[in-house]
Design a protein around this motif. Structure first.
Motif, PDB file in Angstrom:
ATOM      1  N   VAL A 121     -15.463  -5.066   2.244  1.00  0.00           N
ATOM      2  CA  VAL A 121     -14.416  -5.701   1.437  1.00  0.00           C
ATOM      3  C   VAL A 121     -13.247  -4.720   1.371  1.00  0.00           C
ATOM      4  O   VAL A 121     -13.412  -3.595   0.897  1.00  0.00           O
ATOM      5  N   ARG A 122     -12.098  -5.152   1.864  1.00  0.00           N
ATOM      6  CA  ARG A 122     -10.903  -4.309   1.916  1.00  0.00           C
ATOM      7  C   ARG A 122      -9.850  -4.923   0.993  1.00  0.00           C
ATOM      8  O   ARG A 122      -9.074  -5.788   1.399  1.00  0.00           O
ATOM      9  N   PRO A 123      -9.817  -4.488  -0.274  1.00  0.00           N
ATOM     10  CA  PRO A 123      -9.045  -5.208  -1.302  1.00  0.00           C
ATOM     11  C   PRO A 123      -7.594  -4.765  -1.462  1.00  0.00           C
ATOM     12  O   PRO A 123      -6.992  -5.051  -2.489  1.00  0.00           O
ATOM     13  N   ASP A 124      -7.030  -4.084  -0.470  1.00  0.00           N
ATOM     14  CA  ASP A 124      -5.667  -3.571  -0.623  1.00  0.00           C
ATOM     15  C   ASP A 124      -4.664  -4.688  -0.925  1.00  0.00           C
ATOM     16  O   ASP A 124      -3.768  -4.526  -1.763  1.00  0.00           O
ATOM     17  N   ARG A 125      -4.809  -5.815  -0.240  1.00  0.00           N
ATOM     18  CA  ARG A 125      -3.882  -6.935  -0.461  1.00  0.00           C
ATOM     19  C   ARG A 125      -4.018  -7.467  -1.884  1.00  0.00           C
ATOM     20  O   ARG A 125      -3.019  -7.803  -2.539  1.00  0.00           O
ATOM     21  N   VAL A 126      -5.233  -7.525  -2.400  1.00  0.00           N
ATOM     22  CA  VAL A 126      -5.448  -8.001  -3.771  1.00  0.00           C
ATOM     23  C   VAL A 126      -4.757  -7.066  -4.753  1.00  0.00           C
ATOM     24  O   VAL A 126      -4.062  -7.505  -5.681  1.00  0.00           O
ATOM     25  N   ARG A 127      -4.950  -5.765  -4.562  1.00  0.00           N
ATOM     26  CA  ARG A 127      -4.305  -4.793  -5.457  1.00  0.00           C
ATOM     27  C   ARG A 127      -2.784  -4.927  -5.412  1.00  0.00           C
ATOM     28  O   ARG A 127      -2.112  -4.866  -6.451  1.00  0.00           O
ATOM     29  N   ALA A 128      -2.257  -5.118  -4.227  1.00  0.00           N
ATOM     30  CA  ALA A 128      -0.804  -5.249  -4.097  1.00  0.00           C
ATOM     31  C   ALA A 128      -0.288  -6.487  -4.827  1.00  0.00           C
ATOM     32  O   ALA A 128       0.751  -6.437  -5.507  1.00  0.00           O
ATOM     33  N   GLU A 129      -1.018  -7.593  -4.712  1.00  0.00           N
ATOM     34  CA  GLU A 129      -0.583  -8.827  -5.377  1.00  0.00           C
ATOM     35  C   GLU A 129      -0.726  -8.722  -6.895  1.00  0.00           C
ATOM     36  O   GLU A 129       0.050  -9.322  -7.643  1.00  0.00           O
ATOM     37  N   LEU A 130      -1.713  -7.965  -7.367  1.00  0.00           N
ATOM     38  CA  LEU A 130      -1.872  -7.778  -8.810  1.00  0.00           C
ATOM     39  C   LEU A 130      -0.705  -7.009  -9.421  1.00  0.00           C
ATOM     40  O   LEU A 130      -0.464  -7.090 -10.635  1.00  0.00           O
ATOM     41  N   GLU A 131       0.008  -6.240  -8.615  1.00  0.00           N
ATOM     42  CA  GLU A 131       1.202  -5.557  -9.105  1.00  0.00           C
ATOM     43  C   GLU A 131       2.338  -6.538  -9.374  1.00  0.00           C
ATOM     44  O   GLU A 131       3.228  -6.279 -10.181  1.00  0.00           O
TER      45      GLU A 131
END
Length: 404
Positions: A121-131
């Motif tokens: 699971v590579r959640p970088d995109r999720v973290r970016a969208e949460l910003e």
């Protein structure tokens, strides 16, 4: 950033009234200064327009010729529709939200279409969208191979998506919302005085899930247990806290005032056939028996191996194939169909004298025969006739006073 993962199942999203409850749960957690990752299943159940089973029926009614890869592509549509619908409703309520597919959220799987395993699971995109957004909605049940093909994770896959994403994001909590008020001591459709549990351990709920309790998928619990992510099972339709899943076995349940309880609940799996084969182990027949079952894709359970034979169980649906395969080995198997496996589960039963005596007493009082038994640190399994299953569950639930 405080991150909370919420997962909403099909019944939680199946109607305007249900979706209104979902929005209130989201609004409440936003007020606690969380950024939310909301994992969704397809809306409704079989017969509803976008449910997974409905899409499967659609495929069967139109040629029934979809290869596994293309079938997964179709099944991913249910969660995408669900996520887009919830996003639209949240935006209408003034809550800033966006949608990511399982692939966009970073789920990388193998290529076992229909029952893919998560490789990473590579959640970088999720973290970016949460910003940028208060809520990131992720389509559960799905991922993507390294080569870019859509995959689905099998039944209960959205639970797995939620806990895997919670672990990858190091979320404070994963909330699994369903249509029941947490985890109960037994199936309330069978045991009328089953009560909600305020606390269970990872190992207890994992065993309950494996032994027939359908509130949460065991793969999801295993991920939470490995990552020590707190997990709650809650009702979409109330504001109660539901059941908290923790690490410790045999703990004190503060809400119920129970100290070091031995048994947490009872569960069952029905439609089981018992197979017994007499054979001479010196001829290597035991190995041939289990190898034959594996070659015929027949799952075996409840296994007893002795110098004079083997005893095990399979599902009723596999019994004809199993008997035929054994007869080809020149064996004479005996079978007893229409059985059920009843499980007594509790993190406190290990090493406690008298648990099995209490079980036998409970069933003997109702003239219920135990056909086979086995045990582990947290579970005792009993094989009974299917017609005795309901009475066995009620008797055990009452004998261990799980209603209190």
């Amino acid at each position: 950033m405080r991150i909370l993962v919420q997962k909403f199942g099909g019944t939680s999203l199946s109607s305007p009234k249900a979706r209104a409850h979902v929005i209130e749960h989201i609004r409440r957690e936003l007020a606690q200064n969380y950024r939310l990752v909301v994992v969704v299943s397809a809306m409704g159940r079989k017969g509803d327009p976008y449910a997974t089973d409905t899409l499967l029926d659609w495929s069967e009614q139109h040629g029934n010729g979809l290869p596994p890869r293309e079938k997964d592509l179709l099944l991913c549509c249910g969660e995408i529709i669900s996520a887009a619908t919830l996003c639209s409703l949240l935006q209408h309520e003034g809550i800033q939200a966006t949608v990511l597919t399982g692939a966009q959220a970073g789920f990388v799987t193998d290529n076992q279409y229909g029952n893919a395993r998560i490789l990473d699971v590579r959640p970088d995109r999720v973290r970016a969208e949460l910003e940028k957004f208060e809520v990131v909605i992720v389509t559960g049940f799905q991922g993507q191979t390294e080569s870019g093909d859509f995959t689905t994770l099998g039944r209960g896959g959205s639970d797995t998506s939620a806990t895997a994403l919670g672990a990858a994001l190091r979320a404070e909590m994963v909330d699994i919302y369903t249509d029941v008020n947490g985890i109960l001591t037994a199936d309330p459709r069978i045991v009328e005085d089953a009560r909600p549990l305020s606390l269970v351990s990872y190992s207890e709920i994992c065993n309950m899930a494996h032994q027939g309790a359908k509130v949460i998928h065991p793969r999801a619990v295993e991920i939470a247990m490995q990552s020590l992510i707190p997990l709650r099972v809650r009702s979409t339709f109330t504001d109660t806290e539901g059941t908290l899943v923790t690490q410790r076995d045999g703990f004190k349940d503060m809400a119920m005032g129970i100290v070091d309880r031995y048994v947490t609940g009872v569960a069952y799996v029905s439609n089981i056939t018992q197979i017994s084969v007499e054979c001479d182990c010196t001829e290597g027949l035991q190995l041939k028996i289990f190898r034959t079952m594996a070659e015929n894709s027949i799952s075996v359970d409840f296994i007893n191996v002795t110098p004079t034979g083997v005893l095990y169980t399979i599902f009723d649906r596999d019994s004809e194939r199993a008997i035929s395969a054994l007869q080809e080995l020149k064996l004479k198997p005996k079978s007893l169909s229409g059985c059920a496996k009843v499980s007594v589960i509790g993190g406190g039963i290990n090493g406690v004298p008298g648990i099995m005596a209490t079980i036998v007493e409970a069933l003997s009082e109702h003239d219920i025969s135990i056909l086979q038994s086995a045990d582990s640190n947290t579970t005792i399994w009993l094989l009974v006739k299917k017609e005795d299953m309901v009475q066995a569950l009620r008797a055990l639930h009452g004998k261990f006073e799980l209603h209190r």
